[in-house]
Design an enzyme around this catalytic site. Structure first.
Site, PDB file in Angstrom:
ATOM      1  N   GLN A  78       8.831 -56.214 -18.604  1.00 36.58           N
ATOM      2  CA  GLN A  78       8.687 -56.880 -17.310  1.00 36.58           C
ATOM      3  C   GLN A  78       7.277 -56.658 -16.771  1.00 36.58           C
ATOM      4  OE1 GLN A  78      11.859 -56.293 -14.537  1.00 36.58           O
ATOM      5  NE2 GLN A  78      10.886 -57.616 -13.043  1.00 36.58           N
ATOM      6  N   PHE A  79       6.395 -57.621 -17.064  1.00 36.34           N
ATOM      7  CA  PHE A  79       5.004 -57.506 -16.649  1.00 36.34           C
ATOM      8  C   PHE A  79       4.860 -57.517 -15.136  1.00 36.34           C
ATOM      9  CE2 PHE A  79       5.606 -62.062 -16.747  1.00 36.34           C
ATOM     10  CZ  PHE A  79       4.819 -62.536 -15.703  1.00 36.34           C
ATOM     11  N   THR A  80       5.835 -58.071 -14.416  1.00 38.15           N
ATOM     12  CA  THR A  80       5.717 -58.159 -12.956  1.00 38.15           C
ATOM     13  C   THR A  80       5.759 -56.800 -12.268  1.00 38.15           C
ATOM     14  OG1 THR A  80       8.093 -58.541 -12.689  1.00 38.15           O
ATOM     15  CG2 THR A  80       6.690 -60.497 -12.897  1.00 38.15           C
TER      16      THR A  80
END
Length: 150
Positions: A78-80
């Site tokens: 999850q890059f966010t």
């Protein structure tokens, strides 16, 4: 590396209406990776996650680890998690590692977690549009950043 871990009684990941991962008692692990992350971050974080005493014992006290309860895990990229929100209203993801850096680190993290747990860790699919469903137990949600070890 930054993770959000959630103690769950069940969790699943669906991609294009196909369930690709499903667990019962254990942890849903959302993993964010930056360019500076290393094998040392992976080892430290995996050890911390598998030994963190956040599951209840017979006295209803959080005194057992994922290893102690023989729990399951799902790891989802999850890059966010590395969103910068200081300026404006549109998050910037510039700190998040690009796939050529992030994918090998994500895969190495999953392998390390499997070694530390002694069992298979289920995953989502890196870069896919995933639907993550969970029943948070507690609720217990913890954020850990490998850059803040002290």
């Amino acid at each position: 590396m930054k993770v959000v871990i959630q103690r769950v009684t069940k969790a699943s990941v669906t991609i294009e209406r196909q369930k690709v991962a499903s667990i019962n008692n254990g942890l849903l692990i959302l993993l964010g990776i930056v360019n500076e992350d290393t094998a040392e971050d992976i080892k430290w974080l995996s050890n911390k996650i598998t030994n963190l005493r956040i599951f209840n014992d017979e006295n209803d006290v959080m005194n057992r680890s994922l290893k102690d309860i023989n729990g399951e895990a799902i790891a989802v990229s999850q890059f966010t998690l590395h969103a910068a929100t200081k300026k404006g209203n549109r998050p910037s993801y510039i700190k998040a590692a690009k796939p050529d850096v992030a994918i090998p680190l994500y895969e190495a993290f999953v392998k390390q977690l499997e070694t530390d747990l002694g069992k298979t860790v289920q995953t989502g699919e890196f870069g896919a549009d995933m639907k993550v469903e969970l029943l948070n137990d507690g609720p217990v949600t913890i954020i850990i950043d490998s850059k803040n070890k002290e």
